[in-house]
Design a protein around this motif. Structure first.
Motif: not given
Length: 108
Positions: A100-108
């Motif tokens: 979930a955190v990786s998804f957020c970072v990749l979609n900044l």
């Protein structure tokens, strides 16, 4: 692949509940903890898939991890098997936080 993982996790979680109920150790506190954990679990689906709010879904994964840890700690003195059945769910929660955190970072 995720369907297989969740099938296994649901079977383990349900088995933990069944053991607690059959051994007459399901009290109001445990029922509340299971309910809180399940609510956080359902909230993730709503936040991530329906409302498309990945940041809040990532925060929710932390709440899932914490509530699973609290649940395991509450059950452990009553029944070691029922609490041990929840350890894979705890491990999956750690992985879910990473995703979930990786998804957020990749979609900044």
């Amino acid at each position: 692949m995720l369907a297989v993982v969740w099938l296994i996790l649901y079977v383990l979680i349900a088995s933990s509940v069944v053991i607690a109920v059959r051994r007459k150790q399901m009290n109001g506190e445990l029922l509340l903890l299971y309910g809180i954990n399940w609510s956080f679990h359902q909230l993730f689906t709503l936040l991530f898939y329906k409302l498309h709010v990945p940041f809040l879904a990532a925060v929710d994964t932390i709440l899932i991890l914490y509530s699973t840890w609290v649940l395991i700690r509450a059950i452990r003195p009553l029944d070691k098997i029922a609490s041990s059945l929840l350890i894979p769910y705890l491990q999956w929660s750690v992985f879910a936080i990473y995703l979930a955190v990786s998804f957020c970072v990749l979609n900044l």
